[in-house]
Design an enzyme around this catalytic site. Sequence first.
Site, PDB file in Angstrom:
ATOM      1  N   ASP A 129       2.347 -30.023   2.398  1.00  0.00           N
ATOM      2  CA  ASP A 129       2.844 -29.086   1.391  1.00  0.00           C
ATOM      3  C   ASP A 129       3.857 -29.822   0.529  1.00  0.00           C
ATOM      4  OD1 ASP A 129       2.723 -25.707   1.381  1.00  0.00           O
ATOM      5  OD2 ASP A 129       4.252 -26.667   0.129  1.00  0.00           O
ATOM      6  N   THR A 177      -4.224 -19.206  -5.296  1.00  0.00           N
ATOM      7  CA  THR A 177      -4.765 -19.063  -6.655  1.00  0.00           C
ATOM      8  C   THR A 177      -4.315 -17.706  -7.192  1.00  0.00           C
ATOM      9  OG1 THR A 177      -6.811 -18.201  -5.668  1.00  0.00           O
ATOM     10  CG2 THR A 177      -6.794 -20.523  -6.270  1.00  0.00           C
ATOM     11  N   LEU A 218     -10.027 -14.741   6.475  1.00  0.00           N
ATOM     12  CA  LEU A 218      -9.038 -14.179   7.411  1.00  0.00           C
ATOM     13  C   LEU A 218      -8.211 -13.064   6.769  1.00  0.00           C
ATOM     14  CD1 LEU A 218      -5.856 -15.135   6.828  1.00  0.00           C
ATOM     15  CD2 LEU A 218      -6.714 -17.294   7.684  1.00  0.00           C
ATOM     16  N   PHE A 247     -12.314   0.508   6.736  1.00  0.00           N
ATOM     17  CA  PHE A 247     -11.955   0.396   5.315  1.00  0.00           C
ATOM     18  C   PHE A 247     -12.225   1.669   4.535  1.00  0.00           C
ATOM     19  CE2 PHE A 247     -10.154  -3.475   3.487  1.00  0.00           C
ATOM     20  CZ  PHE A 247      -9.829  -4.094   4.685  1.00  0.00           C
ATOM     21  N   GLY A 302      -5.334   6.636   1.087  1.00  0.00           N
ATOM     22  CA  GLY A 302      -3.876   6.631   1.047  1.00  0.00           C
ATOM     23  C   GLY A 302      -3.394   5.956  -0.218  1.00  0.00           C
ATOM     24  N   CYS A 321      -4.437 -10.752  -2.386  1.00  0.00           N
ATOM     25  CA  CYS A 321      -5.873 -11.071  -2.489  1.00  0.00           C
ATOM     26  C   CYS A 321      -6.676 -10.022  -3.249  1.00  0.00           C
ATOM     27  CB  CYS A 321      -6.448 -11.269  -1.097  1.00  0.00           C
ATOM     28  SG  CYS A 321      -5.611 -12.577  -0.194  1.00  0.00           S
ATOM     29  N   LYS A 366       0.936  -4.218   3.882  1.00  0.00           N
ATOM     30  CA  LYS A 366       0.238  -3.603   5.016  1.00  0.00           C
ATOM     31  C   LYS A 366       1.028  -3.940   6.270  1.00  0.00           C
ATOM     32  CE  LYS A 366      -3.035  -7.210   6.359  1.00  0.00           C
ATOM     33  NZ  LYS A 366      -4.445  -7.483   6.619  1.00  0.00           N
TER      34      LYS A 366
HETATM   35  C1  UGA Z   1      -8.193  -9.367   2.518  1.00  0.00           C
HETATM   36  C2  UGA Z   1      -9.577  -9.348   3.166  1.00  0.00           C
HETATM   37  O1  UGA Z   1      -9.678  -8.245   4.078  1.00  0.00           O
HETATM   38  C3  UGA Z   1      -9.810 -10.651   3.923  1.00  0.00           C
HETATM   39  O2  UGA Z   1     -11.125 -10.664   4.456  1.00  0.00           O
HETATM   40  C4  UGA Z   1      -9.632 -11.814   2.951  1.00  0.00           C
HETATM   41  O3  UGA Z   1      -9.811 -13.064   3.603  1.00  0.00           O
HETATM   42  C5  UGA Z   1      -8.236 -11.761   2.372  1.00  0.00           C
HETATM   43  O4  UGA Z   1      -8.050 -10.511   1.678  1.00  0.00           O
HETATM   44  C6  UGA Z   1      -8.117 -12.898   1.408  1.00  0.00           C
HETATM   45  O5  UGA Z   1      -8.807 -12.892   0.379  1.00  0.00           O
HETATM   46  O6  UGA Z   1      -7.421 -13.873   1.711  1.00  0.00           O
HETATM   47  P1  UGA Z   1      -5.703  -8.958   3.437  1.00  0.00           P
HETATM   48  O7  UGA Z   1      -5.284  -9.053   2.004  1.00  0.00           O
HETATM   49  O8  UGA Z   1      -4.957  -9.705   4.480  1.00  0.00           O
HETATM   50  O9  UGA Z   1      -7.239  -9.429   3.578  1.00  0.00           O
HETATM   51  O10 UGA Z   1      -5.610  -7.425   3.843  1.00  0.00           O
HETATM   52  P2  UGA Z   1      -6.643  -6.225   4.110  1.00  0.00           P
HETATM   53  O11 UGA Z   1      -6.642  -5.930   5.539  1.00  0.00           O
HETATM   54  O12 UGA Z   1      -7.930  -6.454   3.434  1.00  0.00           O
HETATM   55  O13 UGA Z   1      -5.885  -5.030   3.375  1.00  0.00           O
HETATM   56  C7  UGA Z   1      -5.734  -5.063   1.958  1.00  0.00           C
HETATM   57  C8  UGA Z   1      -5.078  -3.810   1.462  1.00  0.00           C
HETATM   58  O14 UGA Z   1      -5.954  -2.700   1.576  1.00  0.00           O
HETATM   59  C9  UGA Z   1      -3.806  -3.399   2.206  1.00  0.00           C
HETATM   60  O15 UGA Z   1      -2.821  -3.021   1.257  1.00  0.00           O
HETATM   61  C10 UGA Z   1      -4.226  -2.221   3.050  1.00  0.00           C
HETATM   62  O16 UGA Z   1      -3.193  -1.325   3.269  1.00  0.00           O
HETATM   63  C11 UGA Z   1      -5.307  -1.599   2.159  1.00  0.00           C
HETATM   64  N1  UGA Z   1      -6.318  -0.815   2.899  1.00  0.00           N
HETATM   65  C12 UGA Z   1      -7.121  -1.401   3.829  1.00  0.00           C
HETATM   66  C13 UGA Z   1      -6.448   0.540   2.636  1.00  0.00           C
HETATM   67  O17 UGA Z   1      -5.735   1.107   1.784  1.00  0.00           O
HETATM   68  N2  UGA Z   1      -7.389   1.261   3.318  1.00  0.00           N
HETATM   69  C14 UGA Z   1      -8.209   0.699   4.234  1.00  0.00           C
HETATM   70  O18 UGA Z   1      -9.053   1.423   4.814  1.00  0.00           O
HETATM   71  C15 UGA Z   1      -8.063  -0.663   4.501  1.00  0.00           C
END
Ligand code: UGA
Length: 440
Positions: free
Chosen positions: A33, A89, A157, A256, A260, A267, A330
């Site tokens: 890094d 990115t 991930l 998913f 809410g 991401c 989250k």
């Molecule tokens: C997301 C993807 O799930 C991963 O597969 C991906 O690798 C990652 O982006 C990335 O591109 O690096 P992440 O951002 O860690 O992962 O979080 P998520 O679990 O996808 O949640 C994203 C958002 O959606 C959170 O704010 C969560 O609160 C919200 N969410 C999730 C909802 O509002 N409702 C749901 O049912 C699920």
Amino acid sequence: MSDLRITVLGTGYLGATHAVCMSALGFEVLGMDVDKAKVDALNAGELPFYEPGLDTLLAEQIATGRLSFTTSYEEVAAFGDVHFIGVGTPQKPGENAADMRFVDAVVDGLAPHLERPCLIAGKSTVPVGTAERLAERIAELAPVGAAAELCWNPEFLREGFAVEDTLHPDRLVFGVRSEHAEQVLRTVYATPISEGTPVVVTDFATAQLVKVAANSFLATKISFINAMAEVCEAAGGDVVTLADAIGYDARIGRRFLNAGLGFGGGCLPKDIRAFMARAGELGADQALTFLNEVDAINMRRRSRTVDLARELLGGHVLGARVGVLGAAFKPDSDDIRDSPALAVAASLQLQGARVAVYDPQANANAARVFPTLRYVGSVVEAVADADVVLHLTEWREFRDLDPAAVASMVHQRNIVDGRNALDVEAWRAAGWTYRSLGRP
Ligand code: UGA
């Protein structure tokens, strides 16, 4: 175990996790890094961010002597047989497109030092066409010539489950231009592959698209259920029951579909925007216009949450005390990038509310980006004398709260459950006026 030596460029959530997990799989790993403070911390076995399980795994792997970190491209180039690129990115300020400056800087920093054969594996989420462009750039710059080969190996991930998702991924995607590159990746991922992880071998374009397609689908799924929440609000339905009922259909699936406050983080929001921008450049913008709607539905949930709080306050936000539970985008993360919770907290403060925010892990990060909000160290301090409590990030600690105990701390028993994660009956039984998104 193969004696391939692995490097990982970029030590954010993605890169640090990848480096630690590759070491846990038995490889010798050098992480890199440009941020010396981060590198020093990691070498000392200290994780610069919160990710469950990764902190102890990092310390263990540092102790084995297989894992170390550096700021030097020369060292990385001399060390590695496989170089993973895991830098960020982010969205370009004021634009939808992704900012490629970190990916470009890594390639420009590394390639001129590549004097022995190696595979460079891109992991960052990039606009399709980037891998093709980087391959040319590497060919131009690498002293070893064609023996420095690029491939694309997107990462899926989730924060909060980073170790689990890296060691036991749902699938592996290899965007390759040669049999050799595929074989090297199969060696690197021999353990998950031996455990049955499916491997999709494909071309560069598809590999890059798989990643943004997956995130776009997830974002769409969330906005779909949030659109249903809007209709439930208008019609008097219950979106949680609706999600349960449609989720039993295996073709739909319950995951998913949690309605809410919507999605945030580093991401999903920026990926759907960058995908639309890239499709526009390719002349395929019409194909993705629906993602504008996905984005708009998502943003409307934030204003709706603010409106619910205002309604509970009888229309008078000015001077009201608001206790905010949650700041991270989250639970199980200290990441506050594009956090819906903070957007709501900031909006209420702007309207004159006296806001106190508590998050189990994200207070410090939040304070750097929203320094004018007041951060406190516990639920008790956040809800003290509150006129309304907002539950905005569904940490276990909040879901486990005893509504009767919290009731004795507040000025008025008003709660907005921005995540539909609290036990409605229990809160109402304790005398609370409970409001949530998409439920009567
Ligand atoms: C997301 C993807 O799930 C991963 O597969 C991906 O690798 C990652 O982006 C990335 O591109 O690096 P992440 O951002 O860690 O992962 O979080 P998520 O679990 O996808 O949640 C994203 C958002 O959606 C959170 O704010 C969560 O609160 C919200 N969410 C999730 C909802 O509002 N409702 C749901 O049912 C699920």
